[in-house]
Write a protein that holds these residues in place. Structure first.
Motif, mmCIF file in Angstrom:
data_model
loop_
_atom_site.group_PDB
_atom_site.id
_atom_site.type_symbol
_atom_site.label_atom_id
_atom_site.label_comp_id
_atom_site.label_asym_id
_atom_site.label_seq_id
_atom_site.Cartn_x
_atom_site.Cartn_y
_atom_site.Cartn_z
ATOM 1 N N SER A 116 38.627 43.059 37.552
ATOM 2 C CA SER A 116 38.888 41.614 38.236
ATOM 3 C C SER A 116 40.094 41.216 37.389
ATOM 4 O O SER A 116 40.823 40.084 38.048
ATOM 5 C CB SER A 116 37.711 40.952 38.724
ATOM 6 N N ASP A 119 43.528 41.670 38.851
ATOM 7 C CA ASP A 119 43.546 41.650 40.478
ATOM 8 C C ASP A 119 44.604 40.736 40.723
ATOM 9 O O ASP A 119 44.400 39.440 40.559
ATOM 10 C CB ASP A 119 42.262 41.122 40.939
ATOM 11 N N TRP A 135 31.829 41.684 41.982
ATOM 12 C CA TRP A 135 33.303 41.632 42.096
ATOM 13 C C TRP A 135 34.087 41.765 40.867
ATOM 14 O O TRP A 135 35.470 42.004 41.033
ATOM 15 C CB TRP A 135 33.366 40.320 42.846
ATOM 16 N N VAL A 138 35.938 44.730 41.073
ATOM 17 C CA VAL A 138 37.195 45.042 42.209
ATOM 18 C C VAL A 138 38.508 44.706 41.861
ATOM 19 O O VAL A 138 38.779 43.507 41.179
ATOM 20 C CB VAL A 138 36.785 43.839 43.360
ATOM 21 N N HIS A 140 42.349 44.809 43.898
ATOM 22 C CA HIS A 140 43.296 45.368 45.055
ATOM 23 C C HIS A 140 44.258 46.325 44.407
ATOM 24 O O HIS A 140 45.099 46.035 43.378
ATOM 25 C CB HIS A 140 44.036 43.994 45.527
ATOM 26 N N CYS A 143 42.139 51.518 43.974
ATOM 27 C CA CYS A 143 41.060 52.224 44.523
ATOM 28 C C CYS A 143 40.821 53.509 43.794
ATOM 29 O O CYS A 143 39.918 54.228 43.282
ATOM 30 C CB CYS A 143 41.046 52.443 45.955
ATOM 31 N N HIS A 171 43.746 56.033 50.164
ATOM 32 C CA HIS A 171 42.515 55.409 49.864
ATOM 33 C C HIS A 171 41.679 56.522 48.958
ATOM 34 O O HIS A 171 41.567 57.652 49.495
ATOM 35 C CB HIS A 171 41.780 54.708 50.754
ATOM 36 N N ASN A 185 36.177 47.918 46.279
ATOM 37 C CA ASN A 185 36.988 47.198 47.019
ATOM 38 C C ASN A 185 36.924 46.780 48.441
ATOM 39 O O ASN A 185 36.882 45.561 48.774
ATOM 40 C CB ASN A 185 38.352 47.620 46.925
#
Length: 235
Positions: A116, A119, A135, A138, A140, A143, A171, A185
């Motif tokens: 993160s 991100d 989170w 995660v 963006h 993946c 993906h 994600n």
């Protein structure tokens, strides 16, 4: 017309999501601003691709895609949390996501950091309520570089399932071969499991289903400015 400096800066960032905006706006990190300015557009464009892929998958397969669900990381956090210190899990995350960070940002992924921290999308700003701890994992656009981490964690949490990676150019995610996806994600973004599965199995994007427990090979990510130039050239 913008009435404040903040509005003017936002307008400049929207109009010039490129190195030119970095020259105009001054001292903030160029790479991070470039990605952030384009984030919402990219998310909406990706949503269109997901819907298209879901339709193609439904049309070409008898698999009951609509019945797919995520392994709920929030509800099952007590089962997940004890495994986060696992040495193999952390080695894989440092190795793979480190390749994402070095390629995309020309930086090092430190032991004290999480995905993160790199991100570049502001999707969290549009989520209400308390932010789940998971989170942290995660990021963006990362993946493929998180797939082996998700696979390893899934095998630690639910070792009796036949977890495997399914991947395409669009993906990568982790599937148990039945009705459950183990995914960071898209679960965080609010994308349905059916749409997530469809994108990873998109017939037009070289889909592959790896053997259970088999890791996905990943290299360095494309630098954010190179990616932006590529998108501009295709426009």
């Amino acid at each position: 017309m913008p009435k404040t400096i903040g509005q003017l800066v936002g307008r400049v960032r929207f109009i010039f999501p490129s190195p030119l905006s970095n020259w105009i706006l001054g001292s903030q990190n160029m790479n991070e601003r470039c990605a952030s300015a384009r984030c919402r557009f990219v998310m909406e464009m990706k949503r269109d691709m997901i819907v298209s892929a879901a339709k193609e998958t439904d049309d070409s397969s008898n698999f009951p895609v609509a019945q797919l669900q995520y392994f709920d990381l929030t509800k099952n956090w007590r089962k997940v949390k004890p495994h986060l210190a696992d040495p193999k899990l952390n080695m894989i995350m440092r190795r793979d996501f480190g390749r994402f960070v070095r390629g995309r940002w020309r930086k090092e992924f430190l032991a004290s950091q999480y995905p993160s921290d790199f991100d570049s999308c502001d999707w969290r700003l549009h989520k209400k309520g308390r932010r789940p701890v998971w989170w942290r994992y995660v990021a963006h656009g990362a993946c493929h570089w998180l797939a082996n981490t998700a696979l390893t964690l899934a095998l630690l949490v639910e070792p009796d399932r036949q977890w495997r990676i399914i991947t395409s150019n669009k993906h990568s995610t982790v599937w148990d071969g039945d009705q459950t996806l183990f995914e960071f994600n898209f679960q965080a973004f609010g994308v349905s499991a059916a749409e997530c599965f469809a994108l990873a199995r998109d017939p037009g994007c070289k889909p592959k289903e790896l053997k259970p427990r088999m890791e996905l090979r990943v290299g360095l990510a494309m630098h954010c400015l190179d990616e932006h130039r590529g998108e501009a050239a295709q426009a």
